[in-house]
Design a protein around this motif. Structure first.
Motif, short mmCIF file in Angstrom:
data_model
loop_
_atom_site.label_atom_id
_atom_site.label_comp_id
_atom_site.label_asym_id
_atom_site.label_seq_id
_atom_site.Cartn_x
_atom_site.Cartn_y
_atom_site.Cartn_z
N VAL A 187 0.84 -1.21 0.00
CA VAL A 187 0.00 0.00 0.00
C VAL A 187 0.87 1.25 0.00
CG1 VAL A 187 -1.66 1.33 1.35
CG2 VAL A 187 -1.96 -1.15 1.10
N GLU A 188 1.88 1.29 0.85
CA GLU A 188 2.70 2.49 1.01
C GLU A 188 3.63 2.74 -0.17
OE1 GLU A 188 4.66 1.94 4.74
OE2 GLU A 188 2.87 2.42 5.93
N HIS A 189 4.08 1.67 -0.83
CA HIS A 189 5.06 1.81 -1.91
C HIS A 189 4.46 1.59 -3.29
CE1 HIS A 189 8.66 2.02 0.74
NE2 HIS A 189 7.88 1.34 1.56
N GLY A 190 3.21 1.21 -3.34
CA GLY A 190 2.55 1.04 -4.63
C GLY A 190 2.94 -0.18 -5.40
N GLN A 191 3.65 -1.10 -4.77
CA GLN A 191 4.00 -2.36 -5.43
C GLN A 191 4.27 -3.43 -4.39
OE1 GLN A 191 7.47 -1.40 -7.76
NE2 GLN A 191 8.86 -1.57 -6.01
N ALA A 192 4.03 -4.67 -4.78
CA ALA A 192 4.25 -5.78 -3.86
C ALA A 192 5.73 -5.96 -3.59
CB ALA A 192 3.67 -7.07 -4.46
N PRO A 193 6.10 -6.28 -2.35
CA PRO A 193 7.51 -6.39 -2.00
C PRO A 193 8.11 -7.75 -2.32
CG PRO A 193 6.18 -6.76 -0.06
CD PRO A 193 5.22 -6.42 -1.18
N VAL A 194 9.43 -7.75 -2.46
CA VAL A 194 10.21 -8.99 -2.47
C VAL A 194 10.57 -9.29 -1.01
CG1 VAL A 194 12.32 -10.13 -3.24
CG2 VAL A 194 11.11 -8.53 -4.76
N VAL A 195 10.32 -10.52 -0.58
CA VAL A 195 10.46 -10.89 0.82
C VAL A 195 11.54 -11.97 0.96
CG1 VAL A 195 9.30 -11.85 2.85
CG2 VAL A 195 8.05 -10.34 1.28
N LEU A 196 12.42 -11.78 1.94
CA LEU A 196 13.45 -12.76 2.29
C LEU A 196 13.13 -13.32 3.66
CD1 LEU A 196 16.32 -14.11 2.12
CD2 LEU A 196 17.20 -11.98 3.12
#
Length: 349
Positions: A187-196
């Motif tokens: 929501v905050e960055h406008g794109q889904a994150p890459v998660v480790l």
């Protein structure tokens, strides 16, 4: 019968010898008699925190010595709190008596798991842990424990084996918080994150990987220390990429993640039960990203000073083990994601 005395929902009336909160206190009063807002549980199994058990087994290599050390801690402190790691675990048992003012909604006879730490739970063991082999984190036992008005407990689901439920509920805060962090980042960055996920083949690690994917992560990278764990994680199909590196070696973590993703990740989840994983997590996480520390082996001073020394603009969160709805969410992941269940059941056969 419940005691007709003033009590505090945080359990302050059970603290012996000082005025600290029960978790920080050296000793608790574990007597059977209840205050009006308390619940007594007949304890049948403990689930020791992984970092605590690792430390105890290192300090006491002989399983009988490990067993004796745990018995001594509980007898001396009136709770299970490893004096080195500061951590404890949680328990499974049957509700024996409910005080008339308890807000927990539990009924006598219900099978429950505590969702608060043994470090603040008054506890008595009456069998010297005679049935425990001194090596497994799940400890069969006999005794009783006290839940306070502000404690949290879950009624065990009838459709899952109890050892599996206990293992999942021990770490149920991790997937719920990961889901929240991944969703918020999108929501905050406008794109889904890459998660480790560091330690992705373990209990909290596998649940965290499944939660990240469930929350819509763009990519999930699982880091494990050995080829054997990599094979298990690949078979479970929880991650898009599986990498092998020692999580305590910061440059190895950085390079392994860079090789897999071409750079850094947006969210890192630390689920490794050994110290010195802070540096690798920081190096692997991009500026503006988030690191969630779930391991009780984490040094939060090392994390804060390490991020400062690397000029890393990252948000660091302590996984405190409680998110509303966390137990139901974790159990639902076990039901719906076969890879999670298979990895956890391998640990408790």
């Amino acid at each position: 019968m419940p005691l007709n005395l003033a009590s505090d929902p945080l359990g302050l009336h059970r603290v012996l010898g000082d005025t600290r909160l029960p978790q920080a206190a050296e000793r608790l009063d574990p007597t059977r008699d209840l205050w009006p807002d308390e619940v007594r549980v007949r304890v049948e199994r403990l689930n020791l925190d992984a970092a605590s058990l690792r430390q105890l087994r290192t300090a006491h290599p002989d399983p009988d010595a490990t067993r004796a050390a745990v018995v001594e801690i509980i007898a001396r402190r009136g709770k299970m709190q490893n004096p080195v790691t500061g951590s404890g675990g949680m328990l499974l048992g049957t509700v024996e008596e409910v005080g008339p003012e308890s807000p927990l909604g539990l009924l006598a006879g219900e099978r429950v798991a505590s969702l608060v730490s043994l470090t603040l739970t008054p506890l008595v063991i009456d069998d010297d842990l005679a049935r425990w082999d001194g090596t497994d984190e799940q400890v069969p036992c006999s005794g009783h424990a006290i839940l306070f008005g502000r404690s949290v407990a879950a009624v065990l689901p009838p459709d899952l084996p109890e050892p599996l439920s206990l293992a999942v509920l021990d770490v149920c805060g991790s997937p719920a918080l990961v889901h929240r962090v991944v969703t918020r980042h999108a929501v905050e960055h406008g794109q889904a994150p890459v998660v480790l996920v560091l330690g992705a083949a373990g209990k909290s690690g596998s649940l965290s990987a499944a939660a990240a994917r469930d929350a819509g992560a763009a990519r999930v990278v699982g880091l494990v220390p050995t080829e054997q764990e990599a094979g298990l994680l690949e078979d479970a199909a929880l991650c898009d990429d599986v990498v092998i590196a020692d999580a305590t070696r910061p440059l190895a973590v950085r390079d392994a993640v860079r090789d897999a993703t071409g750079g850094q990740v947006d969210v890192t989840v630390v689920c490794v039960d050994v110290p010195d994983c802070e540096g690798g997590a920081i190096l692997a996480t991009a500026d503006g990203g988030t690191i969630v520390f779930f391991s009780m082996a984490t040094s939060f001073s090392a994390a804060a000073l390490g991020a400062e020394g690397m000029a890393a603009d990252v948000t660091m969160l302590i996984g405190n083990g409680f998110v509303p709805g966390h137990s139901d969410y974790a159990l639902d992941l076990v039901r719906s994601v076969p890879g999670v269940r298979s990895l956890i059941e391998r640990r408790h056969r």
